[in-house]
Structures are given as structure tokens and as C-alpha cells.
Enzyme design. Structure first.
Site, short mmCIF file in Angstrom:
data_model
loop_
_atom_site.label_atom_id
_atom_site.label_comp_id
_atom_site.label_asym_id
_atom_site.label_seq_id
_atom_site.Cartn_x
_atom_site.Cartn_y
_atom_site.Cartn_z
N GLY A 82 -1.77 6.53 -2.56
CA GLY A 82 -2.92 6.43 -3.49
C GLY A 82 -4.03 5.40 -2.70
CG HIS A 83 -3.19 1.11 -2.49
ND1 HIS A 83 -1.84 1.01 -2.42
CD2 HIS A 83 -3.85 0.58 -3.44
CE1 HIS A 83 -1.61 0.48 -3.39
NE2 HIS A 83 -2.81 -0.23 -4.06
CG MET A 126 2.23 7.87 -5.18
SD MET A 126 1.65 7.84 -3.32
CE MET A 126 2.60 9.45 -2.95
CG LEU A 175 -1.78 -1.30 1.22
CD1 LEU A 175 -2.69 -1.06 2.81
CD2 LEU A 175 -2.87 -1.36 0.07
#
Ligand code: AMP
Length: 291
Positions: free
Chosen positions: A36-37, A189, A33
């Protein structure tokens, strides 16, 4: 934070949550991760009573010569990041649990997305990719039963296909698409950015610069998609040619209708400018929407 490893336990928990009148926000990921996540996770937390995040590197969306085995994984770090964001449930099934007997060729026909959405852009280079995405997201949607599901604009074609899937399966899920989170120099990202060698990392910024050029041309009144495509393709290709690394290749730089993904002759409605390139061992994609 509750960790769930089986489809049946996930389904039971979702039923209990729904029976209590609570809403579920769902963020599907392949882990490793980054910010962005986490932007999706934060939105899911804010807009729902319960936030479910899945971590599953889905084999059916990788082609035979792609990076399924080497895809970056760091489950402990992911767990820590999700716990810090106070995520309620992490659904992390094994491949066997997700696909007990099923292979990609056994995808139910009603969830095979139509060719006009899957054969262009990334689908032209990854022919089975979106069928694999639709297959895994369909399984997740039926087990997690979210009210809202969160996806990044970074994977633009995927968002169009997921919206199709949600409509087609009458799932009544609000598909929320959130903006691409970028590094300070503009690079989108991506978990795959760790593959980039330092020299490659410097060069790949050309993709973002090409999208900025498209935006500038559009803002200056250009409405002919082919002229913009030519200019941004030239910019990227020239940069790649002047590089000593011969392994840089532009796969596509295209402008298409943002809803239907069909080719257009004039930019009248929202249009997506999408690019994909291979640098060394890394495949990168990016996009912006005009209009
Ligand atoms: P992945 O783990 O790469 O399958 O991505 C999981 C979700 O995160 C997908 O909906 C992606 O579109 C989204 N995502 C990946 N990178 C970004 C980013 N840079 N900004 C926003 N969302 C992203």
C-alpha cells in the site's frame, strides 16, 4: 538514498531542490512498509523529479490507551524497500527533533481541523487522533515543501482532513489520493494486520465483504443510505456473533458525503461507505466510495 534526521537539514535540501526548478513528491508514513505504501512511493517517483518519504511514528496521533509503544517497526527492512524503489530522500526524525517543546495541546489553533470533519467516524472513537495527524503533516509540509503529497484512500477521513489543511494553510500542494491496495482475499493492507492471530485473520474478511454488499445494493438501485448501513451492520455483527472470539466489535458502518463527511438521506453525490471494527487487539478500518 539520502537519510535526513533533522528538520533544518530537510528544509535546506527542499529549498535547494526548489531553487533548481525541480518538483518534490512526498509520501508521509509511519513505516513498517507494505505494498500500500509502495504504491504511493511509485506514483511519487513517477510524477516528480525528487521523491521524499518520511518514516515517523507520530505520538500525538495516538490516544493514551492506544498502541504507540507496540506499533510495529522495522527500519532496516523499510530502508531496503525504499532503496530498491530508488527513493531519493528518507526523512526520519526523532520525536524530540519533531516536537522540541511542543505538545498536542499546543497545536497552533489555525491548523486544528473543524469538528464537522474530526468528530465523526474514527474521530468519535479517537477524539484527538486527527488533531495529531494535522499537526504532524503541517510540520512535514512546511519542511518538505512538496508540490504533490500522496495519501491512501484506505484512511479516507484522513484524506479529507489533509485536503482541508492544505487549503487552509494556502500551501499550494496537490493532494493525491490513491486506491486501497488489498491482499488477495480483499483485506486492506495495513501495518497493523501483523497483530491479527490466524483465526482473526480469517474472520476480518467480513469487512471487505460488507463493503462489497454495499456496492451491490447501490448498483441494484438502492439510494437510501440508512437501509444499506443496516444491512452491512447486520452482516458484520452476525458474523462477529457467530464467532467464538468474543472480542470482536463493530465500531461503525456508515455512509456519508465523500467531500463533507456529513450524514446524508439519499445517495446523490459521491458517498463513502466506511467501516471500523476491533478484533482482539487490532483495530481495522476500510471504505469504498459509491457514485
Ligand atoms: P501509515 O504508515 O499507516 O500512516 O500510512 C501511510 C500512508 O499509506 C497513508 O496515506 C495511508 O493511507 C497509506 N496506506 C496505508 N495502507 C494502505 C493501503 N492498503 N493502500 C493504499 N495506501 C495505504
Amino acid at each position: 538514498m539520502r537519510m535526513i534526521r533533522t528538520r533544518s537539514e530537510m528544509e535546506r535540501l527542499s529549498k535547494t531542490i526548489k531553487a533548481a526548478g525541480k518538483t518534490i513528491g512526498f509520501v508521509p508514513t509511519m513505516g513498517f512498509l507494505h505494498e500500500g505504501h509502495m504504491s504511493l512511493v511509485r506514483a511519487a517517483r513517477q510524477e516528480n523529479d525528487v521523491c521524499v518519504v518520511s518514516i515517523f511514528v507520530n505520538p500525538t496521533q495516538f490516544g493514551p490507551s492506544e498502541d504507540f509503544d507496540s506499533y510495529p517497526r522495522d527500519f532496516q527492512k523499510d530502508k531496503k524497500m525504499l532503496a530498491e524503489e530508488k527513493v531519493d530522500v528518507v526523512f526520519c526524525p526523532t520525536v524530540k527533533e519533531m516536537y522540541p517543546n511542543v505538545t498536542l495541546s499546543q497545536t497552533p489553533p489555525d491548523i486544528i481541523p473543524p469538528k464537522n470533519l474530526t468528530a465523526c467516524l474514527c474521530g468519535a472513537f479517537r477524539p484527538t487522533h486527527f488533531q495529531g495527524v494535522a499537526q504532524v503533516v503541517d510540520i512535514f509540509f512546511h519542511r518538505v515543501k512538496p508540490d504533490r503529497a500522496y495519501f491512501g484512500q484506505k484512511d479516507f477521513q484522513q484524506t479529507v482532513i489533509i485536503k482541508w489543511l492544505a487549503r487552509k494553510a494556502h500551501l499550494n500542494i496537490d493532494i493525491r489520493v490513491l486506491p486501497t491496495i488489498r491482499e488477495s482475499d480483499g483485506l486492506a493492507m495495513s501495518s497493523r494486520n501483523v497483530y491479527l492471530k490466524p483465526k482473526e485473520r480469517k474472520r476480518v474478511i467480513i469487512l471487505f465483504q460488507a463493503l462489497q454488499l454495499a456496492k451491490e445494493l447501490y448498483e441494484n438501485g438502492e439510494r437510501n443510505p440508512q437501509r444499506i448501513e443496516r444491512k452491512i451492520s447486520n452482516l458484520i455483527s452476525q458474523n462477529f456473533l457467530t464467532s467464538r472470539n468474543q472480542e470482536m466489535k463493530l465500531q461503525y458502518a456508515e455512509i456519508r458525503d465523500a467531500e463533507t463527511l456529513q450524514s446524508i438521506h439519499e445517495i446523490k453525490h459521491p458517498a463513502v461507505v466506511a467501516v471500523a471494527a476491533i478484533i482482539g487487539k487490532t483495530r481495522l478500518i476500510d471504505n469504498i466510495v459509491l457514485g
